[in-house]
Design a protein around this motif. Structure first.
Motif, PDB file in Angstrom:
ATOM      1  N   HIS A   1       0.937  -1.157   0.186  1.00 48.75           N
ATOM      2  CA  HIS A   1      -0.122   0.138   0.116  1.00 48.75           C
ATOM      3  C   HIS A   1       0.828   1.255  -0.102  1.00 48.75           C
ATOM      4  O   HIS A   1       0.192   2.554   0.145  1.00 48.75           O
ATOM      5  N   GLY A   2       2.132   1.080  -0.431  1.00 53.56           N
ATOM      6  CA  GLY A   2       3.122   2.180  -0.479  1.00 53.56           C
ATOM      7  C   GLY A   2       3.355   2.919   0.694  1.00 53.56           C
ATOM      8  O   GLY A   2       3.761   3.935   0.683  1.00 53.56           O
ATOM      9  N   ARG A   3       3.199   2.112   1.962  1.00 50.82           N
ATOM     10  CA  ARG A   3       3.809   2.667   3.107  1.00 50.82           C
ATOM     11  C   ARG A   3       5.006   2.105   3.673  1.00 50.82           C
ATOM     12  O   ARG A   3       5.440   0.961   3.276  1.00 50.82           O
ATOM     13  N   SER A   4       5.852   2.853   4.448  1.00 51.55           N
ATOM     14  CA  SER A   4       7.037   2.174   5.058  1.00 51.55           C
ATOM     15  C   SER A   4       6.860   1.267   6.339  1.00 51.55           C
ATOM     16  O   SER A   4       6.148   1.589   7.041  1.00 51.55           O
ATOM     17  N   PRO A   5       7.268   0.433   6.305  1.00 47.40           N
ATOM     18  CA  PRO A   5       7.094  -0.809   7.448  1.00 47.40           C
ATOM     19  C   PRO A   5       7.964   0.022   8.677  1.00 47.40           C
ATOM     20  O   PRO A   5       7.527  -0.479   9.956  1.00 47.40           O
ATOM     21  N   LEU A   6       8.420   1.020   8.646  1.00 50.83           N
ATOM     22  CA  LEU A   6       9.217   1.771   9.652  1.00 50.83           C
ATOM     23  C   LEU A   6       8.602   3.157  10.044  1.00 50.83           C
ATOM     24  O   LEU A   6       9.267   3.812  11.222  1.00 50.83           O
ATOM     25  N   ASP A   7       7.624   3.673   9.565  1.00 54.50           N
ATOM     26  CA  ASP A   7       6.938   4.748   9.826  1.00 54.50           C
ATOM     27  C   ASP A   7       5.865   4.563  10.793  1.00 54.50           C
ATOM     28  O   ASP A   7       5.332   5.521  11.702  1.00 54.50           O
ATOM     29  N   GLU A   8       5.164   3.398  10.944  1.00 50.68           N
ATOM     30  CA  GLU A   8       4.256   3.195  12.011  1.00 50.68           C
ATOM     31  C   GLU A   8       4.533   2.102  13.026  1.00 50.68           C
ATOM     32  O   GLU A   8       4.630   0.968  12.503  1.00 50.68           O
ATOM     33  N   GLY A   9       4.268   2.183  14.157  1.00 51.17           N
ATOM     34  CA  GLY A   9       4.841   1.304  15.136  1.00 51.17           C
ATOM     35  C   GLY A   9       5.113   1.856  16.706  1.00 51.17           C
ATOM     36  O   GLY A   9       4.938   2.957  16.681  1.00 51.17           O
ATOM     37  N   THR A  10       5.573   0.904  17.435  1.00 50.48           N
ATOM     38  CA  THR A  10       5.845   1.332  18.819  1.00 50.48           C
ATOM     39  C   THR A  10       7.323   1.157  19.042  1.00 50.48           C
ATOM     40  O   THR A  10       8.068   0.120  18.696  1.00 50.48           O
ATOM     41  N   LEU A  11       7.803   2.031  19.803  1.00 45.86           N
ATOM     42  CA  LEU A  11       9.388   2.169  20.024  1.00 45.86           C
ATOM     43  C   LEU A  11       9.227   1.613  21.789  1.00 45.86           C
ATOM     44  O   LEU A  11       8.536   2.212  22.488  1.00 45.86           O
ATOM     45  N   TYR A  12      10.260   0.778  22.003  1.00 40.65           N
ATOM     46  CA  TYR A  12      10.483   0.150  23.428  1.00 40.65           C
ATOM     47  C   TYR A  12      11.749   0.414  23.966  1.00 40.65           C
ATOM     48  O   TYR A  12      12.791   0.259  23.141  1.00 40.65           O
ATOM     49  N   VAL A  13      11.765   0.514  25.113  1.00 43.34           N
ATOM     50  CA  VAL A  13      13.311   0.643  25.881  1.00 43.34           C
ATOM     51  C   VAL A  13      13.177  -0.494  26.923  1.00 43.34           C
ATOM     52  O   VAL A  13      12.118  -0.873  27.282  1.00 43.34           O
ATOM     53  N   ALA A  14      14.295  -1.169  27.109  1.00 42.41           N
ATOM     54  CA  ALA A  14      14.482  -2.331  28.155  1.00 42.41           C
ATOM     55  C   ALA A  14      14.633  -1.827  29.371  1.00 42.41           C
ATOM     56  O   ALA A  14      15.340  -0.934  29.841  1.00 42.41           O
ATOM     57  N   ARG A  15      14.137  -2.569  30.354  1.00 49.18           N
ATOM     58  CA  ARG A  15      14.308  -2.655  31.588  1.00 49.18           C
ATOM     59  C   ARG A  15      14.616  -4.201  31.981  1.00 49.18           C
ATOM     60  O   ARG A  15      13.976  -5.110  31.841  1.00 49.18           O
ATOM     61  N   LEU A  16      15.869  -4.174  33.006  1.00 46.70           N
ATOM     62  CA  LEU A  16      16.547  -5.832  32.885  1.00 46.70           C
ATOM     63  C   LEU A  16      16.504  -5.846  34.522  1.00 46.70           C
ATOM     64  O   LEU A  16      16.841  -4.955  35.341  1.00 46.70           O
ATOM     65  N   GLU A  17      15.712  -6.615  34.984  1.00 48.76           N
ATOM     66  CA  GLU A  17      15.585  -7.077  36.433  1.00 48.76           C
ATOM     67  C   GLU A  17      16.548  -7.799  37.092  1.00 48.76           C
ATOM     68  O   GLU A  17      17.474  -8.204  36.380  1.00 48.76           O
TER      69      GLU A  17
ATOM     70  N   PRO B   1       7.087   0.511  26.524  1.00 48.84           N
ATOM     71  CA  PRO B   1       6.507   1.238  25.443  1.00 48.84           C
ATOM     72  C   PRO B   1       6.795   2.821  25.800  1.00 48.84           C
ATOM     73  O   PRO B   1       6.257   3.262  26.633  1.00 48.84           O
ATOM     74  N   LEU B   2       7.295   3.457  24.835  1.00 46.42           N
ATOM     75  CA  LEU B   2       7.509   4.969  24.750  1.00 46.42           C
ATOM     76  C   LEU B   2       6.350   5.568  23.705  1.00 46.42           C
ATOM     77  O   LEU B   2       6.366   5.809  22.700  1.00 46.42           O
ATOM     78  N   VAL B   3       5.413   5.509  24.294  1.00 44.16           N
ATOM     79  CA  VAL B   3       3.875   6.002  23.735  1.00 44.16           C
ATOM     80  C   VAL B   3       3.577   7.134  24.510  1.00 44.16           C
ATOM     81  O   VAL B   3       3.219   7.172  25.868  1.00 44.16           O
ATOM     82  N   HIS B   4       3.149   8.212  23.941  1.00 45.45           N
ATOM     83  CA  HIS B   4       2.555   9.458  24.631  1.00 45.45           C
ATOM     84  C   HIS B   4       1.066   9.266  25.221  1.00 45.45           C
ATOM     85  O   HIS B   4       0.353   8.381  24.688  1.00 45.45           O
ATOM     86  N   GLY B   5       1.018   9.654  26.420  1.00 45.94           N
ATOM     87  CA  GLY B   5      -0.310   9.383  27.426  1.00 45.94           C
ATOM     88  C   GLY B   5      -0.023   8.313  28.368  1.00 45.94           C
ATOM     89  O   GLY B   5      -0.641   8.341  29.333  1.00 45.94           O
ATOM     90  N   GLU B   6       1.077   7.541  28.103  1.00 50.99           N
ATOM     91  CA  GLU B   6       1.263   6.463  29.210  1.00 50.99           C
ATOM     92  C   GLU B   6       2.158   7.089  30.371  1.00 50.99           C
ATOM     93  O   GLU B   6       2.605   8.360  30.268  1.00 50.99           O
TER      94      GLU B   6
END
Length: 621
Positions: free
Chosen positions: A364-380, A389-394
């Motif tokens: 559909h002419g979209r980049s697979p890298l333009d929509e999705g969720t960025l995460y950062v790791a927490r190691l216990e 998740p680095l999502v606005h509103g969280e």
């Protein structure tokens, strides 16, 4: 600096609790003579290399089919017996044979430099053409040694010098092929191109057009000139190349006063290093004039090597940080999953998970890298972990927390990761995914600033030598939880290293699994002494099943060993030697190295080399 959340514990306690029990090398390694192959080297370098080699045949690994070599301080590239190398693409070499030749006195113009290999070769990737005896090689150019780039170094800085420095950054796309004699060379190619700091690039994804990305030259915030400090990167499943913008702080002048404590600029290191002098001739690098320009760098940039007319694209959904490299795999739903590290002390591991299958997005002419969720790791502490998740509103990422929208979360990724409670690591750099298992290995190069507390994932105070972390998501790249372990601790016996003393190394940086499952480890930084003697940076191979590690390559003095890729058959291995000698002056261009030219008037030059076996076999096998 963010506080380390873990309470201080002794190294021995943490190592006992979490460090993997690895099989040690069986028996001692007997001393033997080494062979030294490839381009001509000074006699003293050859002699030093030969006396430095050892025989690692006493190991137990079937995967590692070469004898380990010993440390070296020679001004050359040292390999095991039966291997050879050739210098393929040094700084200043034309990207096509008919291009402008390199001037030994660095007298090439900025226009000529834009048609030649840039400086400080770093990450790269080989895209095969036909049967794999030819292909496109994408080579990053991370930085420049200004004292060597110009005939008179930094003296009498001028617009032409700025232009030449801009042209020596970015990346090269070249076409290479292997001749019947087994040696590789560049060919004239319609694909050959340079992407530099003046090449137009599109800004895409959630941050495109945001006010923080708008400048006087680009009031819409969607088009930027250039890509800089291109560290590592990697291929995508759809045959494009991701090149990662790392350090941006040293390119932008903030003024004489340091940034306000706690500010975004301080968090991104602005003012912490003396900047390149570009701002003296180009106002876009002067933050007093153009404060938003620096927000337009620090991204992952996608380049299509098969379309030289294509526009590079900065994919903002992957966040803004000191990107070291980006490893892309397919998730279980067919989506793009990208693993990344942020190369700074006390920074983080990241993962991006695309919103839809790769094939659907591209259809559909979209980049697979333009929509999705960025995460950062927490190691216990117990060896479990989670992707936050680095999502606005969280929680922590609301407007009240200083993030007006998702674009600000991505532009200020580091602050967002701080806010959600990610685990600060000892300078995350490269990562790589293990074939078959999907396990992700990250290097933590070093962190001498860790002086107050340790934790299970970073078990050493004043970590001079670094370590490697393994993350296991159970074969599901899209998983939100994982288990982790310390794969190895680098260094010497006194520092608690888990590698044998005769294979001691420090500062793991580059990391890559080949198709057979050998883990290649490249170093950049402090190296431990071996038998009372120093050593240059090196490349080793590890068998992750047995834990055995063998030294395969040692480079010239003060270089970084980086960038690694191979032909599909594994019989040719491409490696980069970055900034041999590390520094120098026009008066003393040799510095501590004169590799690879060894001419009386020559200068040390970063270069891509290609390694092959004399019998034509698989490298490392």
């Amino acid at each position: 600096m963010r506080p380390d959340p873990a309470a201080s514990r002794s190294f021995s306690e943490l190592a006992q609790r979490r460090l993997s029990r690895r099989t040690a090398l069986a028996g001692g390694l007997a001393t033997a003579a080494a062979s030294f192959f490839g381009v001509a080297n000074p006699p003293e370098a050859v002699a030093a290399a030969r006396t430095a080699a050892t025989n690692g045949g006493a190991g137990t690994s079937r995967l590692l089919g070469f004898p380990a070599i010993g440390p070296s301080v020679a001004d050359g590239v040292v390999l095991p017996p039966g291997y050879r190398y050739e210098v393929l693409f040094p700084w200043g070499y034309p990207i096509v044979p008919s291009g402008p030749a390199f001037a030994e006195d660095a007298g090439n113009s900025a226009a000529e430099q834009a048609e030649q290999a840039g400086d400080h070769h770093d990450g790269m990737w080989f895209f095969p053409l036909g049967g794999g005896r030819s292909g496109l090689l994408c080579v990053n150019h991370e930085a420049t040694s200004e004292q060597l780039l110009h005939t008179d170094g930094r003296a009498a800085w001028s617009p032409e010098k700025t232009a030449k420095s801009l042209a020596a950054h970015g990346l090269s796309v070249i076409e290479v092929e292997q001749g019947r004699d087994g040696r590789w060379h560049l060919v004239e190619s319609e694909f050959a191109r340079r992407v530099t700091m003046t090449t137009p690039a599109d800004i895409t994804g959630p941050a495109a057009g945001h006010p923080l990305l708008r400048t006087g030259a680009d009031p819409e915030g969607v088009r930027v000139l250039g890509t800089l400090n291109n560290c590592a990167g990697g291929p995508t499943p759809w045959d494009t190349y991701l090149t990662c913008e790392e350090t941006v702080n040293k390119y932008f002048y903030f003024g004489e006063e340091p940034p306000r404590p706690g500010s975004v600029e301080e968090r991104y290191g602005i003012g912490s290093e003396n900047p390149y002098p570009w701002h003296t001739t180009d106002a876009r690098f002067d933050m007093r004039v153009e404060p938003n320009e620096y927000n337009r760098f620090g991204w992952v940039v996608e380049v299509d090597p098969f379309d030289p007319s294509s526009t590079p694209r900065k994919r903002t959904a992957l966040g803004r940080m000191e990107h070291e490299n980006a490893v892309t795999v397919r998730g279980r739903r067919g989506e793009a999953v990208v693993y990344m590290g942020d190369d700074t002390q006390f920074d983080y591991f990241y993962k991006f998970v695309g919103a839809e299958p790769i094939n659907k997005a591209r259809k559909h002419g979209r980049s697979p890298l333009d929509e999705g969720t960025l995460y950062v790791a927490r190691l216990e502490e117990d060896g479990s972990g989670s992707w936050l998740p680095l999502v606005h509103g969280e929680p922590g990422l609301t407007e009240a927390d200083g993030f007006a929208d998702q674009a600000e979360v991505l532009i200020r990724t580091r602050l967002a990761a701080d806010a959600v409670g990610a685990t600060p690591m000892d300078r995350p750099e490269w990562c790589t995914v293990q074939p078959g298992t999907g396990a992700v290995f990250f290097t933590c190069t070093n962190n001498t600033a860790r002086t107050e507390s340790v934790n299970a994932a970073n078990p050493r105070l004043e970590n001079r030598f670094g370590h490697i972390i393994k993350i296991d998501e159970g074969g599901d790249p899209g998983a939100k939880t994982f288990v982790w372990d310390v794969f190895l601790l680098a260094g010497d016996r006194a520092s608690g290293a888990t590698v044998p003393p005769d294979q001691a190394f420090g500062s793991p940086d580059g990391l890559w699994f080949d198709a057979a499952g050998r883990l290649w480890i490249q170093t950049d930084g402090t190296q431990p002494m071996v038998d009372g003697a120093g050593q240059n940076n090196q490349m080793l191979a590890a068998d992750t099943r047995t834990g055995e590690v063998r030294r395969f390559l040692v480079g010239p003095p003060r270089c970084e060993i980086t960038g690694i890729t191979s032909t599909p058959d594994g019989r040719s291995l491409f490696v980069n030697i970055q900034h041999p000698g590390d520094s120098g002056t026009p008066e003393n261009p040799r510095s501590s190295s004169n590799w690879p030219d060894f001419s009386a008037t020559g200068r040390p030059r970063s270069a891509t080399i290609v390694i092959t076996r004399e019998d034509g076999g698989v490298v490392g096998g």
